[in-house]
Every structure is written in C-alpha cells, then in structure tokens.
Design an enzyme around this catalytic site. Structure first.
Site, mmCIF file in Angstrom:
data_model
loop_
_atom_site.group_PDB
_atom_site.id
_atom_site.type_symbol
_atom_site.label_atom_id
_atom_site.label_comp_id
_atom_site.label_asym_id
_atom_site.label_seq_id
_atom_site.Cartn_x
_atom_site.Cartn_y
_atom_site.Cartn_z
ATOM 1 C CG ASP A 26 -1.895 -1.123 1.264
ATOM 2 O OD1 ASP A 26 -2.214 -1.636 0.179
ATOM 3 O OD2 ASP A 26 -2.364 -1.496 2.349
ATOM 4 C CG ASP A 52 -11.633 -3.187 -1.114
ATOM 5 O OD1 ASP A 52 -10.807 -4.092 -1.280
ATOM 6 O OD2 ASP A 52 -11.342 -1.981 -1.217
#
EC number: 4.3.2.10
Length: 257
Positions: free
Chosen positions: A12, A131
C-alpha cells in the site's frame, strides 16, 4: 497441467512510501516501495501488487514515478491499483511499467468501464478488485450475505459481492482480487467461506486477500479455491518470508514455483 499457486506481497503506497494499517487506518510506515519490491523479487515472490491508497483523492504523479523505478528493478509481474478510473489511467500505468491494473471504485460507478479496458488492453491486464464485507446488522441483506464496499471498507454499496465478481468476469476482467474487509489487518486468517462462494461463481483466477497472519493461513485459502494468496504486513514487518509461505504450501501438497 496444474498451475502453480502464486504468492503476492501487496504494498500500500501513500505519497511514495509503503504503509500498512488495519482497514486502511492508523497507517504506519513500512519503507521504500522500490527497495521492498526488489527484496520480494529476490525472495521469490511470484508477483507484486501496488495499491495507491492516496490515489482516490491525491496526486498520481508520485505513483507513476514509483512504478517506473520499480519496473526497472524487478522481473516479476507488477499489478497497480488505486484511483484507476479511465482507459487513459490504465494506459499511463502500463506505459510506466505495470503489467496489470486493478480497478475498484470506478467500476462500481460505471461497470462498462471494465469492458472498455479489457477490450482495449486484453483481459490479462485487467483485475477487478472487490473489497467485500459481511452485510452489517440492520441493513438489507444481499443474496450471498456479503456486500461490496468503497472508501477502504467504510462505505457499503448494497451490491452483492459474489454477483459483482461474476459480473466482472462477464465484462472481461482476467482476475478477481478478493479482499475481505472483515479480515483485513486482523491476522486471523483468510475469509474461507467468501473465497469458496466467489470460486463457485467464476472461472477466472481469484486472488485471496485480507487476514493473513501466520504461515498456516495460506494453504487453507488455496484449498478453498484461491489461485493466488496476497498479504502485506506479515511480509513488510518480517513476520514471514515468501520462502516460508511457499514451504507451507508445498507441505500441503500444493504446487508452487
């Protein structure tokens, strides 16, 4: 021929640095993305994934630079996602050195963009990132019991997660990156029921993400139907190496490179 299970570290990236938190909050610095990428390549990672966690709001230029520098250093496929909205965004990332691009929020807003991207660049380049979380109490249920979220899992959409994966496959994406927001950052193991449900619904590869915390968590995700396993913090903070994960998969009689 059995296809080898892929082990994929996920980085990330926020303003050019690797970060990791729980459900994208309380982010702590985990290092330089180019250096980490080279380390994982040397350790035997099969692929790498970069997610630009600032991208949905911030500047894209930094990420393009990170991708360009990383692509010069590594020899394994690189997937880049975060803030990818248009065919032009995909083009820019592929030119910078990405091999695949993952799309999330933009596809929820306009599913047809997945077809446009896969027709232009080929299915093998386009990954649908999902997600997903259990539908919270007091909200209308979905057929599978899981819903797609946006904004790092904070905002529910009411879209059924399994049906959305199926729709992505119909629109031409080459892979599903299935991230359990319930399990993300918890280190308690992958969401096996969700993996099984999506595996039963699609024939394209499924990458399991969210929840890896120990070496014994990886094989069950593959046995549940994942073609690849993705993790972040267990690799970044030295809890596990790629080699240890591959050994655990071999011990479970799974094929790895």
């Amino acid at each position: 021929m059995t296809v080898a299970v892929r082990v994929i570290p996920c980085l990330d990236v926020d303003a050019g640095r690797v970060v990791k938190g729980v459900n994208f909050q309380n982010l702590r610095d985990a290092g330089d993305p180019v250096e980490l990428a080279a380390t994982y390549d040397a350790q035997g990672a099969d692929e790498l994934t970069f997610l630009d966690v600032t991208a949905s709001t911030g500047d894209r230029g930094t990420m393009i630079d990170v991708v360009t520098r990383t692509a010069e250093q590594i020899f394994i496929p690189l997937t880049v996602g975060g803030g990818v909205r248009t065919v032009e965004d995909v083009d820019r990332l592929l030119r910078a050195g990405a091999d695949k691009v993952s799309v999330n929020t933009a596809a929820i807003a306009r599913p047809e963009v997945l077809r446009e991207m896969s027709e232009r660049f080929g299915s093998q380049c386009i990954v649908l990132s999902v997600d997903a979380r259990t539908v919270p109490d007091g909200q209308p249920d979905t057929p599978s019991g899981w819903e797609v979220t946006t904004h790092g899992g904070k905002r529910g959409t009411g879209i059924d997660a399994v049906e959305w994966a199926e729709r992505g496959a119909e629109l031409g994406v080459g892979e599903i990156l299935l991230n359990s927001m319930d399990a993300d950052g918890t280190k308690t193991g992958f969401d096996l029921p969700m993996i099984r449900a999506v595996r039963a619904a699609v024939s394209i590869p499924v990458i399991a993400s969210g929840g890896a915390g120990a070496v014994e968590h990886f094989a069950p995700a593959v046995q549940a139907g994942a073609d690849a396993v993705l993790a972040a913090s267990v690799f970044h903070f030295g809890d596990l190496t790629i080699g240890q994960v591959k050994d655990s998969l071999r011990d479970a009689h799974l094929v790895v490179r």
